[in-house]
Structures are given as C-alpha cells and as structure tokens.
Design an enzyme around this catalytic site. Sequence first.
Site, short mmCIF file in Angstrom:
data_model
loop_
_atom_site.label_atom_id
_atom_site.label_comp_id
_atom_site.label_asym_id
_atom_site.label_seq_id
_atom_site.Cartn_x
_atom_site.Cartn_y
_atom_site.Cartn_z
N GLU A 244 -6.64 -6.85 -2.87
CA GLU A 244 -7.48 -6.63 -3.38
C GLU A 244 -7.88 -6.56 -4.81
OE1 GLU A 244 -8.84 -2.73 -0.67
OE2 GLU A 244 -7.20 -4.64 0.88
N CYS B 116 -2.37 -1.89 3.58
CA CYS B 116 -1.04 -2.25 3.86
C CYS B 116 0.13 -1.49 3.52
CB CYS B 116 -1.34 -3.46 2.54
SG CYS B 116 -2.38 -4.77 3.38
N LEU C 103 4.91 0.51 -12.08
CA LEU C 103 5.52 1.56 -12.44
C LEU C 103 4.19 2.84 -12.96
CD1 LEU C 103 8.68 0.49 -14.36
CD2 LEU C 103 8.46 1.19 -12.00
#
Length: 447
Positions: free
Chosen positions: A163, A271, A261
């Site tokens: 997205e 998701c 990270l």
Amino acid sequence: MALKITVIGTGYLGATHAAAMAELGFEVLGLDVVPEKIEMLQRGEVPMYEPGLEELLRKHVAGIEGSSGRLRFTMDFAEVAEFGDIHFVCVNTPQKHGEYACDMSYVDAAFASLAPHLTGPALVVGKSTVPVGSADRLARTLTGLAPAGEDVELAWNPEFLREGFAVQDTLHPDRIVAGIRSERAEKLLREVYATPLSEGTPFVVTDFPTAELVKTAANSFLATKISFINAMAEVCEAGGGDVVKLAEAIGHDDRIGKKFLRAGIGFGGGCLPKDIRAFMARAGELGADQALTFLREIDSINMRRRGQMVEMTREALGGSSFLGKRIAVLGATFKPDSDDVRDSPALNVAGQIHLQGGQVTVYDPKGMDNARRLFPTLGYAETAVDAVRGAHAVLHLTEWREFRELDPAALGEVAADRVVLDGRNALDPSAWRAAGWTYRAMGRPTA
Ligand code: UGA
C-alpha cells in the site's frame, strides 16, 4: 487478438490490478459485489487513498473524457465470464472472527459465482493470499462447476504490492510468481506480463503449493525482520543502547540489508498480522505447527510494542495515570501514504490511552474518516497544530512526511508541555530538543 482481462474484487489489490492491466493495453472489466464501489469506480473515483491510482483509473475508465476507454466495471458475473479470456480473482482473505485462520468465504464465493458461467476456454488466476492447498481445491471446484469443464484452468499468481506504492509495484513488480499446471497457462501469463518481463522482471514458475507459500513466506519474513529489530529495541531500552544506530550498523552487511529494520510501534495493516496468523493456523492443520511456532513470538513482540508505547507515554507524563492529561496523536493509519487504519498500531495506542482516561486528540493527513468510523469516541483535530494545542504530550505514531516537516518551535508555542514521543523513530531528535522539547523514542537513550 489482444487478451481480454477481468478482475474480480476491486479493493486495493483488484482496483490497482484492473487499472494497471488497462495501462498495459488490455481491455479490462472489473467486478465487485458492492454497488457503491462500482458506482465510484465508474466515475473514476477510488474508494481508498492510494497515490497515483485515481489518475491511472481516470486515464482508462470508459466514459471519462480523454480516457482510453479500456476499463469498465460491472456487478454481473455472467458478463464477466462472457467478456474475459483471463479472470483475476483479487478478493480479500481476512482473519476469521475469533480464530487465527484465514476466512476463505469471499474467495469461495467468487469461484462459485464465476464458474457456472464459464462456457468456453478460460484461465482463472488467483491473486488473493490463501492458505497452502487452496488452489488445488479451487481447481477442482472450477472444473466441477464450469460447463466448459477441463477447458477452464486455474493458475496461482500471488501479488506483492505494498500500500502506498501499489501502482508502481503492480506496473513494475520485483518478481512475478506463476503457479501453473500447464504450458498454456504459463504462455497466457507471460502474455499478460509481457511488458514487465521485457523490463527484466524475473518470472518464477512453480507448482500451486509453492506459489501460495511464496506469498505467506515473504510476509512472514518481513514481519520477522520488523519484530527482530523491535526485540533489539527492547534490549537497547534495557541496556542503554540505540536501536537506530544498531540497525544502521547491521544494515551495512548486505546479507542483512537496511530495509524493514525500522524499530517502533511495529507492524499493522490488513496483511502482515493476519497473514502470519493464518500461516500458523494452516501449518497446524498440516501437522507442521512446530515449524512456525516462532511466528507466535514475532506476533507477541509486535503487539508488546503497542503496550510499551503506552507505558512510555505514562512515564513521560509523570508515571501515574492519564486522568486529566491531554495527548496529541500524530498519525492514525497503519503506515504513511495510505488511508488504511486496519489493525493500525497508532490507533491501538490512541485507543488504549483513551480507555485509561487520557484525552486523546488524533490528526492524520488521510486517515481521519476511517479512524473516526473505527474509533468514534476519540477526539479528532483538523490539523497537526490543532491536535497539539494544549497537549501534555505529543505522540508521533505514523511517519507521514508532513510530521517530519513540522516546526518544533512553533508547535512548542501551542503545546501545554514540550514532551514528544516518537513511536516511529522518524523525527529529528536534535531539532526537537533544540526547540526545548523532551524527545523520547523507542529503543533509544533519553538525552
Ligand atoms: C505488505 C508487504 O510488504 C507486501 O509485499 C504485501 O504484498 C502486502 O503486505 C500484502 O500482503 O498485501 P503493506 O501491508 O502495504 O505490505 O505494508 P508494509 O509496507 O509491509 O508495512 C507493514 C507494517 O510494518 C506497517 O505498519 C509499517 O509501519 C510496519 N513497518 C515496516 C515497521 O514497523 N518497520 C519497518 O521497518 C517496516
């Protein structure tokens, strides 16, 4: 003759896929079962905020002045079956209520609605994220229900779009995975993706189970990377280290890499959280649950960060209760450049503080309407400055560019106390400290 393509389900995945297919030169018919969505799309409007998608739609939706006219929408499965050579199934697969497992009802309904209308040869291509073994089952459903029988074939072609970058990721994917059972299916998929393939995009041909697993494995790996760095943040907090420096330093090792990270309040959205849970549930059904028990830990590290953010805020406010305290929350969406608030860590933190008696005021550049619908009892402000006005603490919970561009000195003028907590490690600590703010972040030493 050019292939005709249909796209079933017009959420983030389907709407973007449909527009991208039209951009690649195909005639496209999109289908959804929600009339409001179809009406919006027919007007060239996108039901969600996704950079570049509305422009792409308007470029192709039939009836819009100056458009290519290659993209149309319908609610009629018979029309879809009649129109298309290839049918992409892009419906969502949410988490089942009260369970970890994936809710396959939308996928099953899409296949059950489409198949009885397939009277001639067609390729149906699953794009939804599904538990391993689904494609095999759906292939049988398809040939069983379709009047054309064995002339209707299935392929599984997972989607990896993010997205906020959906258009770019769809037009220029970093790989195409094709779970296929015949040369014909491979040939058709190569034809659909001829443009990205000519740009050098790798095309990985697999069987059905591998194609399904690539998707859940990829999302599990990404979730693991985020929870790994957040676990390091916990240790940094305990041991006085700086997780941002740590991530930078380990990221220089290109076996590890810098991406994903960023320590903070963790992952959310429609998701990653549900995919790792569905993966665990499916592994359990297959008797392989031990292989994925680590994902349980990934999930709990992730959820713990939200609680830790609440505790950091409590501490910054003097350590006792939130009663009588005004808290500004900058960010409501699960990530920037999206209006998606599904399982948003930012709103989760805002909600927890609100439930504990804090007066929370939220501002988000694009997620306000969705946030209001989900958490109607929180306070909302029209601008970041309005949210911060009178606040005893400012929480930066979604890293929109707009927030990095705020002037800490000007905000300091309207805040009750100059206390900022950066839940995304994305603000410039020195700029905020120079303007008199107490700046705290996750996994970083206090100044
Ligand atoms: C994710 C995957 O990245 C896509 O490849 C996949 O196609 C998609 O799910 C899907 O299955 O449909 P998305 O949900 O758009 O994409 O979001 P991500 O960019 O992966 O971010 C997920 C969450 O992780 C966000 O809440 C983000 O703030 C958080 N995050 C990300 C971190 O906390 N730290 C990071 O370093 C990176």
